[in-house]
Design an enzyme around this catalytic site. Structure first.
Site, PDB file in Angstrom:
ATOM      1  N   GLY A   1      -6.934  12.229   0.139  1.00  0.00           N
ATOM      2  CA  GLY A   1      -5.631  12.863   0.236  1.00  0.00           C
ATOM      3  C   GLY A   1      -4.496  11.892  -0.016  1.00  0.00           C
TER       4      GLY A   1
ATOM      5  N   HIS B   1       1.898 -22.257  -5.057  1.00  0.00           N
ATOM      6  CA  HIS B   1       3.124 -21.509  -4.813  1.00  0.00           C
ATOM      7  C   HIS B   1       3.742 -21.108  -6.155  1.00  0.00           C
ATOM      8  CE1 HIS B   1       6.999 -20.443  -2.998  1.00  0.00           C
ATOM      9  NE2 HIS B   1       7.580 -21.112  -3.994  1.00  0.00           N
TER      10      HIS B   1
ATOM     11  N   GLY C   1     -13.663  16.287   3.173  1.00  0.00           N
ATOM     12  CA  GLY C   1     -14.931  15.587   3.377  1.00  0.00           C
ATOM     13  C   GLY C   1     -15.970  15.930   2.329  1.00  0.00           C
TER      14      GLY C   1
ATOM     15  N   GLY D   1      -6.166  14.677   5.340  1.00  0.00           N
ATOM     16  CA  GLY D   1      -5.360  13.462   5.323  1.00  0.00           C
ATOM     17  C   GLY D   1      -6.189  12.198   5.342  1.00  0.00           C
ATOM     18  N   GLY D   2      -7.290  12.193   4.599  1.00  0.00           N
ATOM     19  CA  GLY D   2      -8.123  11.001   4.487  1.00  0.00           C
ATOM     20  C   GLY D   2      -7.750  10.178   3.268  1.00  0.00           C
TER      21      GLY D   2
END
Length: 465
Positions: free
Chosen positions: A187, A446, A273, A183-184
């Site tokens: 992922g 803006h 990893g 879950g890094g």
């Protein structure tokens, strides 16, 4: 007899290539050895191909959500082979450009395709593609061999057709159900990408939350954002076995906080990893030291323990980003060609997670500030309060900025549309050592995203315990 050059570079990555050109322009003879494709991970299986696929996934998402903007839309028809072909075209163009730059535009560079290993101080044996070999000597040697995917100790993994990101990038058929182990950042990006292409996606993470280097509120917002698109998360999960049945269905078994889970899918991506490509270089021969994970140990000038030998990029550990590797090149170039010394350890660390919306990060997180005992206040602003967000419908996320006791910005996390670009604005402010009041009172066009710079500091508060 060995062939002698002034400079030997092992690895054609984001540090090695520009360094070869710089030395060649300075009149040095350069040998550059590459075992795989020229260009390193960024061009071939990292930044470029991944972001190309993410762009296609974003187009699919635009079609799927077009009715929210008053445009007839519906479920997009994804030609996945065409998506991959577009990505391949971008890669091939980049590879061609790198080769042309190294072999045609700059004289003095000899490109060799093969595997290099040290046999003596500043001497390597290159096993060339095709079977022959060549010995090369040089007084300056630069190792830029990068990393490869790390594989977990998972029973059954060797017996199933798992993928790393390298294989996934060449897939020709869209997965029905993609299981992602990890879950890094990888992922998150691949999970959203394939969900938007139409795959079911389940992300399995051993930690209690995603993105281990981020604050809890950032991780929670990222998870909720991706869950809203239909991605399933299984957190605190210790995967211990994977198998494949006769119908080709993969089953990943994991111990979780709520009991045993058996997660089934058509494809498995292992994203747990990276490990350095240092194990087959013969480093012991010349006394180059590595840490327990195999990363080459260097000093602040990127020198190894062996005289004349440097390590650049991901292979020496630390943050693994293309822009950090490129800065390694600048550190070495300036020291050796321009006599300007700069530490490779004293530099900012900006990075972006290219989900949609993006997460841009610079400086300290709240967790890091607390651990370092730095007094700070935090300004946090929902993206939906920015006029540009409401007009474009891109209202997900928040901006969070840390301010120190001297009213200067020490960190920012921008989870929102154009998060990486906005983060870079804060990086410029930090480099200029401006005080936050100067941003509050700055006249900004803006309606732009940048108007948030006026407003994010409206409620600066002390951190909660």
């Amino acid at each position: 007899m060995p062939t002698s050059y002034d400079v030997l570079i092992i690895g054609s990555g984001q540090a090695g290539n520009p360094l070869a050109v710089a030395f060649a322009k300075a009149g040095r003879t350069v040998a550059l050895v590459e075992e795989n494709h020229l260009g390193g991970s960024c061009i071939n299986y990292g930044c470029s191909p991944t972001k190309a696929l993410l762009a296609s996934a974003e187009r699919a998402h635009h079609i799927r959500t077009a009715q929210e903007f008053g445009i007839a839309g519906g479920e997009p028809e994804v030609d996945f082979r065409a998506v991959i072909a577009r990505k391949d075209g971008i890669i091939h163009h980049s590879r061609k450009g790198v080769r042309q730059n190294l072999t045609e535009e700059n004289t003095g560079i000899t490109v060799l395709h093969g595997h290099a290993a040290f046999t003596a101080p500043r001497t390597v044996q290159v096993q060339l593609v095709g079977g022959s070999s060549q010995e090369i000597k040089a007084p300056l040697v630069f190792i830029n061999t990068g990393t490869r995917a790390a594989l977990p100790e998972l029973a059954g993994l060797a017996d199933v057709p798992y993928m790393t990101t390298t294989e996934l990038l060449d897939l020709q058929e869209l997965p029905e159900h993609l299981l992602i182990l990890g879950g890094g950042y990888i992922g998150m990006e691949f999970g959203q990408m394939f969900r938007r292409f139409g795959s079911k996606v389940t992300i399995i993470e051993s930690g209690a939350h995603l993105l281990e280097h981020e604050d809890a509120d950032v991780c929670q917002a990222m998870q909720e954002m991706l869950e809203a698109e239909g991605i399933e998360f299984v957190l605190g999960a210790e995967a211990h076995h994977v198998s494949r049945n006769a119908e080709g269905i993969l089953t990943l078994s994991a111990h979780t906080r709520t009991g045993e889970r058996r997660l089934r899918g058509s494809h498995l991506l292992v994203a747990t990893g990276r490990v350095p490509n240092s194990d087959k270089l013969g480093l012991d021969t010349i006394g180059v030291k590595t840490d327990e994970k195999g990363y080459i140990q260097v000093n602040s000038r990127l020198q190894t323990a062996a005289k004349g030998v440097y390590a650049l990029g991901d292979v020496h550990g630390g943050p693994q980003f293309t822009h950090i590797s490129y800065d390694d090149y600048r550190v070495v170039r300036d020291a050796l060609l321009h006599r300007k010394s700069r530490s490779a350890r004293q530099r900012p660390l900006p990075y972006t997670v290219f989900t949609d919306p993006q997460l841009g990060r610079i400086g300290l997180s709240e967790d890091q500030a607390r651990k370092q005992g730095i007094a700070y206040r935090v300004g946090k602003m929902p993206v939906r309060t920015i006029g540009r967000a409401r007009e474009t419908g891109r209202t997900t996320g928040f901006w969070k900025v840390l301010v120190d006791a001297q009213d200067r910005i020490i960190g920012a996390a921008i989870l929102g549309a154009e998060g990486g670009e906005i983060m870079t604005m804060f990086q410029l402010v930090m480099m200029g050592k401006l005080k936050y009041q100067q941003l509050q009172n700055m006249v900004i066009a803006h309606p732009t995203w940048a108007e948030g710079l006026n407003n994010v500091f409206t409620k600066l508060e002390a951190p909660t315990a």
